[in-house]
Design an enzyme around this catalytic site. Structure first.
Site, PDB file in Angstrom:
ATOM      1  N   GLU A   1      -0.022  12.106  65.732  1.00  0.00           N
ATOM      2  CA  GLU A   1      -1.269  11.450  65.344  1.00  0.00           C
ATOM      3  C   GLU A   1      -1.340  11.297  63.828  1.00  0.00           C
ATOM      4  OE1 GLU A   1      -6.093  12.192  65.486  1.00  0.00           O
ATOM      5  OE2 GLU A   1      -4.864  13.036  67.101  1.00  0.00           O
TER       6      GLU A   1
ATOM      7  N   THR B   1      -7.984  14.219  65.291  1.00  0.00           N
ATOM      8  CA  THR B   1      -8.989  14.394  66.349  1.00  0.00           C
ATOM      9  C   THR B   1      -8.839  15.685  67.129  1.00  0.00           C
ATOM     10  OG1 THR B   1      -7.670  13.207  68.010  1.00  0.00           O
ATOM     11  CG2 THR B   1      -9.160  11.891  66.633  1.00  0.00           C
TER      12      THR B   1
ATOM     13  N   ASN C   1      -4.296  20.492  70.714  1.00  0.00           N
ATOM     14  CA  ASN C   1      -5.613  20.939  71.182  1.00  0.00           C
ATOM     15  C   ASN C   1      -5.498  22.213  72.010  1.00  0.00           C
ATOM     16  OD1 ASN C   1      -6.260  20.341  74.297  1.00  0.00           O
ATOM     17  ND2 ASN C   1      -4.892  18.730  73.591  1.00  0.00           N
TER      18      ASN C   1
END
Length: 288
Positions: free
Chosen positions: A135, A171, A228
């Protein structure tokens, strides 16, 4: 043994969307075959292996950059992962007459769009992200003038003399990890515009981990490469102060791990299939 299931479980919307787009392309004759997956569509080996079984060719050579691998594709279709890619990748794919299967997460697209907009307005861009994460690589590919900050040490060496500064973030980072960096940025640059882009799904799972019931052990189910998922482990250990282990599937569970455990909590990353976590929960409940 008491088993607590920490919700939510299963794929986030971005992951579900990415896999749906690719699955439809696999079965759609309008897309050239073969289909090449540039890197991993999401960070989960189980999912990637299932795509290989459907005929998708996964390009993930550790000795080559994604750009190098893209340039080596002769024909067919190319999948851009949910993490996003640099703008030049689209240009190269079109020049090679490849069909593009774009599964970039909408949250990532929003970050890219805001950065492009603020670059055009003359802002210096600070991006808080993990060096080497796909990302972050996609974001940095937008412009060589974007400043990547991965730690407070990076911030200390940053010297920007421009009053127009826009800062945002990867994110999938931890809301707890970026707090110190955000505070330091705001103290250092008084005219800073900070735009927090940690996605809702990531935030909800981290809050759930931070507020999980007390337990002797917490098990997080997910891929070791998933940002995450690793952040959930960190939140569990550092915020909830519960011993936490990361496993990819029930195959990694050993009964010896559960000796003396009276209460266990179970969470999972946003890129972990629900059925994989359900197998872990079912196994643990054999000890109830």
């Amino acid at each position: 043994m008491n088993v607590n299931v920490i919700k939510p479980q299963g794929f986030c919307l971005g992951v579900s969307r990415a896999l749906r787009i690719l699955d439809e392309a696999i079965n759609d004759s309008k897309y050239q075959k073969p289909i090449y997956l540039l890197g991993r569509i999401i960070h989960n080996d189980i999912v990637v292996d299932s795509l290989k079984n459907k005929g998708v060719i996964v390009l993930d050579d550790k000795n080559k950059t994604k750009l190098m691998e893209l340039k080596e594709i002769k024909s067919g279709s190319v999948v851009f992962s949910a993490h996003g890619v640099p703008p030049i990748f689209y240009d190269i794919a079109r020049q090679k007459n490849l069909d593009i299967i774009d599964t970039t997460c909408k949250n990532v697209l929003k970050v890219q769009e805001e950065i492009k907009k603020h670059l055009e307005l003359g802002y210096e861009i600070i991006y808080i992200g993990t060096k080497g994460h796909p990302e972050a690589e996609g974001i940095l590919g937008i412009s060589s003038s974007i400043h990547l900050i991965s730690s407070l040490n990076d911030l200390e060496s940053l010297n920007i003399n421009d009053d127009k500064i826009y800062a945002t973030n990867q994110t999938t980072l931890s809301i707890y990890d970026i707090l110190d960096i955000k505070t330091a940025l705001e103290n250092k640059y008084k005219n800073l515009i900070y735009d927090d882009k940690i996605c809702g799904a990531t935030t909800i799972r981290q809050h759930a981990m931070a507020n999980q019931p007390m337990a002797d052990l917490c098990i997080v189910v997910g891929d070791k490469h998933s940002s995450n998922t690793n952040k959930l482990v960190k939140v569990s250990e550092e915020i909830s102060h519960i011993k936490t282990i990361l496993i990819s599937s029930v195959k990694e569970l050993d009964p010896k791990m559960l000796e003396g455990i009276k209460t266990v909590n179970v969470s999972s990353g946003a890129s972990t299939p629900k059925e994989v976590t359900d197998e872990v929960i079912s196994y643990l409940r054999l000890f109830e």
